[in-house]
Every structure is written in C-alpha cells, then in structure tokens.
Scaffold this active site. Structure first.
Site, short mmCIF file in Angstrom:
data_model
loop_
_atom_site.label_atom_id
_atom_site.label_comp_id
_atom_site.label_asym_id
_atom_site.label_seq_id
_atom_site.Cartn_x
_atom_site.Cartn_y
_atom_site.Cartn_z
CG HIS A 103 58.11 -12.92 14.52
ND1 HIS A 103 57.91 -11.81 13.73
CD2 HIS A 103 56.89 -13.52 14.64
CE1 HIS A 103 56.62 -11.73 13.40
NE2 HIS A 103 55.99 -12.75 13.94
CG ASP A 148 53.02 -14.45 9.39
OD1 ASP A 148 52.96 -15.67 9.61
OD2 ASP A 148 52.70 -13.59 10.25
CG HIS A 188 52.25 -11.10 13.12
ND1 HIS A 188 51.61 -12.33 13.09
CD2 HIS A 188 51.59 -10.35 14.03
CE1 HIS A 188 50.61 -12.31 13.96
NE2 HIS A 188 50.57 -11.12 14.53
CG ASP A 228 49.50 -15.14 10.73
OD1 ASP A 228 49.85 -15.05 9.54
OD2 ASP A 228 50.29 -14.95 11.68
#
Length: 338
Positions: free
Chosen positions: A158, A193, A195, A282
């Site tokens: 990120h 991931d 996200h 995740d």
C-alpha cells in the site's frame, strides 16, 4: 527454497488505528511473525538473515524527502506538546501537488494516506529491515535460486513512493521488482492480497517495462477504496501494463481461481521472465478482515497455478492477519513451490 527474515522486524509494534472512525487495536502486530514462521517450520525450510544492501535499492523507489521523513518524524513528533505516542496524521492536503510544509504535523498528513500506519520509535528500523529482506530475496533470485520467500513485516504493497498507508511504510514488493528490473529482468508483479496493491501499482503505473497485476476485493466498498478499479490500466508509456481483477465480497476459491487464470494468461502473453508474488493471506475465509473466502486448499491451488508458470519467483509477504490457520495457509502456498 530459502526463507529470508530479520528479527529486527519484530520491534515495530503499532498500538492503534482508526476503523470507521473508531479507535481499535492495530492488527498488524509482531505476533504475525511467529504465526508465519510456524508455517515455515512445517516445511523445515532454512531461514537466513538478510545482508544490509544499504539505502540505494530503497532510494530507487522512494525519494530522499520521504526517506528523511520516515527516519526523523517520530523524534520530531515527540517535541510537540501533548502529541500522541505514535505519529498519526489529523490533516491531509487536497492534493500532493499542494505546498510542502515544514511542520511535523503537516508532513505527517502529506506522507501518510490514512491512520493505519502509526509511526513509533522502532518503526523505521523494522520497515528498513523488511525492505532489506525483500532486497536479499531478489538477490537470491538473481543469483540463480528458482524461488525465494521474503518474510516481510511490516508489509509494503500500500506504500507509494512518498505515501505510507495501510500498515505499509516502504514498498517492499516494488523495491524488489525495481532491483530485478535494473538487472535486466522482464518483471511481472502478481498481487493476491485481499486488498488492492495500490502502492505497487502507483510505483510502476507509467513504466512500460514492469507488469503489475492485482486480484482483490472490489474497492467500491473495501479498502483502499480509491484505487484498484478495472479501468486503471496504466498511463503514458505504461498504458496497458496494469491489470486489476476485482472480486465481489465473500468470493471463495472458484471465482478467485477463475480471476487468477486471467492474471496468469496476461503474465504469459506479456512475456515475463521473472515473477514477484506479493503474497497476502488475508483473502482467507477466517481472516479478521473478512473480505473474501479462500480456503487453505484454495491457497494450495493458487500457488500450484502460479508455480506452473515456471518462472523464477520471489514471494514477498504482504497481508494475512492473526487467525489459527495463518501458518497453515503459508505452508500450503510454499509447499507448491518446493
């Protein structure tokens, strides 16, 4: 397969982040390391410490102004009367093209996109060690290892060149990809991931020589909200070298694997000769973020398909949060590359 890990990564221990306006304990805790290492031990893989390659590979992605900020902001923050124990921004510019302040508060808002990347005294040392872990892993691949696993914590996908966010301070996967790129490899970054890998995308968005692909929960109602849409395909010379594959919330193994087929086809058609796998765990059905519903056998299938590309691969740890199956999920992935 060698596992690269630095004990220095344990020192960063963020206490709080805001979620939907409410202060909550930060889930990106040092205990993640032990859970991931339990998966490594299941496979009896050798663990080595990274060498210190210095700042040059990091500075190939992050400008000096940002690195100076990360190294010094906590000491500066502590001089503010009544400041919180951790650096957490409370104001942000309307655009990063706006003025650059001298104030510690203003610079925190400029360089931190959200409140989920608090900075304490040990943060820089752990983030630096995490980046060095990815750098060493890239060096192993350049040295002839078919696959290496970089246990990076805090994660990095990120993080933009000058913008921390989402528990990420240095763009580990992008730093490794840049090192491989500079060595003459045609690199694809595949982010699995939960996200969207918005920071990694941002690093290479105008670069025609690195392909970035991300599978993730649709950002319309899920972090990072403002990035990760399918219309984001690159810009300028990089047009066509970014692919986002959005999954509906709650999607399980079958839709994830279907999207992965599209991702792998794109990587093959693009002609990548080296892969960086940004590994988030995740997407698991039992992960605290509860966005997708991939199972442990599903992670095996994902890894088997990626390994089937037959490319030299650096696996860089991204997300994956504390749940009883975290180590099992990592072992399920790594076993397919052995």
């Amino acid at each position: 397969m060698k596992v690269v890990f630095s004990d220095t990564q344990r020192a960063h221990d963020p206490q709080m982040f805001l979620s939907s306006g409410a202060p909550k304990p930060c889930p990106e805790k040092p205990a993640r390391i032990e859970a991931l290492l339990s998966g490594v031990r299941k496979l009896d893989l050798p663990v080595i410490a990274p060498e210190d390659a210095g700042m040059a590979p990091i500075a190939a992605v992050h400008p000096a102004r940002y690195l100076t900020f990360l190294q010094n902001i906590h000491d500066r923050w502590r001089l503010i009367d009544g400041a919180s124990p951790e650096v957490i921004p409370n104001i942000h510019p309307g655009s990063r093209l706006d003025g650059y302040p001298k104030s510690a508060v203003g610079q925190a808002g400029f360089h931190m996109t959200d409140t989920s990347c608090p900075i304490s005294g040990p943060t820089w040392g752990s983030a630096y060690a995490s980046a060095q872990t990815a750098i060493h892993g890239a060096g192993l691949v350049l040295g002839g290892d078919k696959v290496a696993y970089a246990l990076c914590r805090p994660p990095g996908h990120h993080c933009f060149p000058e913008l921390a966010g989402g528990f990420c301070y240095l763009a580990n996967s992008a730093i490794a990809a840049r090192l491989l790129q500079q060595a003459g490899r045609k690199v694809a970054v595949l982010d699995v991931d939960l996200h969207h890998g918005n920071g990694t995308q941002g690093v290479f968005y105008e670069d025609p020589s690195v392909l970035t692909v991300s599978l993730h929960c649709h950002p319309e109602r899920f972090y990072p909200f403002f990035w990760g849409y399918e219309g984001e395909t690159g810009a300028g010379d990089g047009e066509g070298t970014n692919l986002n594959l959005c999954l509906e919330r709650g999607a399980g193994d079958a839709p994830f694997l279907a999207a992965l087929d599209r991702a792998l086809d794109r990587i093959t058609l693009w002609g990548a000769d080296t892969l960086v796998l940004a590994l988030g765990l995740d997407a698991f059905v039992g992960d605290p973020f509860a966005g997708l519903a991939v199972t442990t056998p599903g992670f095996s299938q994902i890894a088997r398909a990626v390994a089937g590309l037959g490319l030299p691969t650096l696996i860089v740890q991204e997300g994956g949060y504390l749940c009883p199956e975290l180590g099992d999920n990592l072992a399920a992935v790594l076993a397919e590359f052995m």
